[in-house]
Scaffold this motif. Sequence first.
Motif, mmCIF file in Angstrom:
data_model
loop_
_atom_site.group_PDB
_atom_site.id
_atom_site.type_symbol
_atom_site.label_atom_id
_atom_site.label_comp_id
_atom_site.label_asym_id
_atom_site.label_seq_id
_atom_site.Cartn_x
_atom_site.Cartn_y
_atom_site.Cartn_z
ATOM 1 N N ASN A 3 -2.076 2.042 -8.078
ATOM 2 C CA ASN A 3 -3.440 1.568 -8.338
ATOM 3 C C ASN A 3 -3.532 0.110 -7.913
ATOM 4 O O ASN A 3 -2.536 -0.538 -7.583
ATOM 5 C CB ASN A 3 -3.831 1.766 -9.803
ATOM 6 N N MET A 4 -4.746 -0.448 -7.918
ATOM 7 C CA MET A 4 -4.935 -1.796 -7.403
ATOM 8 C C MET A 4 -4.259 -2.848 -8.277
ATOM 9 O O MET A 4 -3.855 -3.902 -7.774
ATOM 10 C CB MET A 4 -6.418 -2.117 -7.259
ATOM 11 N N SER A 5 -4.086 -2.594 -9.555
ATOM 12 C CA SER A 5 -3.376 -3.542 -10.419
ATOM 13 C C SER A 5 -1.922 -3.673 -9.984
ATOM 14 O O SER A 5 -1.368 -4.778 -9.925
ATOM 15 C CB SER A 5 -3.453 -3.093 -11.880
ATOM 16 N N GLN A 6 -1.294 -2.543 -9.648
ATOM 17 C CA GLN A 6 0.085 -2.573 -9.177
ATOM 18 C C GLN A 6 0.169 -3.231 -7.803
ATOM 19 O O GLN A 6 1.127 -3.953 -7.507
ATOM 20 C CB GLN A 6 0.647 -1.149 -9.115
ATOM 21 N N VAL A 7 -0.832 -3.007 -6.969
ATOM 22 C CA VAL A 7 -0.865 -3.636 -5.645
ATOM 23 C C VAL A 7 -0.892 -5.155 -5.775
ATOM 24 O O VAL A 7 -0.179 -5.867 -5.061
ATOM 25 C CB VAL A 7 -2.092 -3.146 -4.845
ATOM 26 N N VAL A 8 -1.711 -5.659 -6.704
ATOM 27 C CA VAL A 8 -1.791 -7.109 -6.933
ATOM 28 C C VAL A 8 -0.423 -7.657 -7.331
ATOM 29 O O VAL A 8 0.035 -8.683 -6.807
ATOM 30 C CB VAL A 8 -2.832 -7.436 -8.028
ATOM 31 N N ILE A 9 0.245 -6.976 -8.253
ATOM 32 C CA ILE A 9 1.568 -7.407 -8.721
ATOM 33 C C ILE A 9 2.563 -7.459 -7.571
ATOM 34 O O ILE A 9 3.299 -8.445 -7.390
ATOM 35 C CB ILE A 9 2.082 -6.462 -9.835
#
Length: 291
Positions: free
Chosen positions: A245-251
């Motif tokens: 998901n995009m939260s994991q992508v940011v990390i």
Amino acid sequence: MTKNFQIALGEGGFGVVYHGYLNDSDQVAVKVELLLRVHHINLVSLIGYCDERDHLALIYEYMPNGDLRDHLSGKKGDSVLKWTSRLQIGVDAALGLEYLHYGCRPSMVHRDVKCTNILLDDHFRAKIADFGLSKSFQVGDESEVSTVLAGTPGYLDPETCRLAEMSDVYSFGIVLLEMITNQHVIDQAREKPHITEWVAFVLSEGDITRIVDPNLHGEYNSRSVWRALELGMSCANPSSEKRPNMSQVVIDLKECITSENSMKSKNKDSDSHGSLELSSSFDTDVAPSAR
């Protein structure tokens, strides 16, 4: 029509419904969803609109450095975006999408994520633009299905039958691959026309040096590049269930930046240490020592 939104009849997943009058006589229910509610530092802001008879316009904030595609292609001059700049642009864009997916209520799917819709301000910070195809959807609402194709060829999710945030993740993965390779998304002259197929093909041939944009001239930490490459391919996985998901992508992208900066710091320390050793060797002995 609603007398400045005086009477609210109810609120659904896609906006508030107000009581109003059409032509001052017919009672109507007016569903309203304000684009101005979508506000984030990494989204191009809607300032206002113009509706004067045949003149319709949306007014957005100005982004002086144009779009990401122009900078990758060299249309914005001879300067090349450095690898750390590309990573930061990736983080900025990912934060914008993360907000749409999880910060908005109801959540929103952009549906047209691509390099030309990632704009750069005067400090080269990225903001996502063009919400013309965006749609709101209820989190966990399995009934919200989109049967109409929307988006740009090459960036379209292979699983196009369902409207979900994972479609944006796929498109973002394509953008990441573009930033790493500076290749066109679709190029019929390549061994494999689509960028995901081409990257996979080159990796299978073992010639990884062909993947990274040659304009970078090797000025990057290979570990952060391959980590970003792995992330891009993961986002662009044909199966939505296997995408982050995009939260994991940011990390993951922030970790790429940390890795890049850490390596640069080590190189500076190494260069500084080497200079000290060299100067001290000249200071200690005037005559050459035995070897």
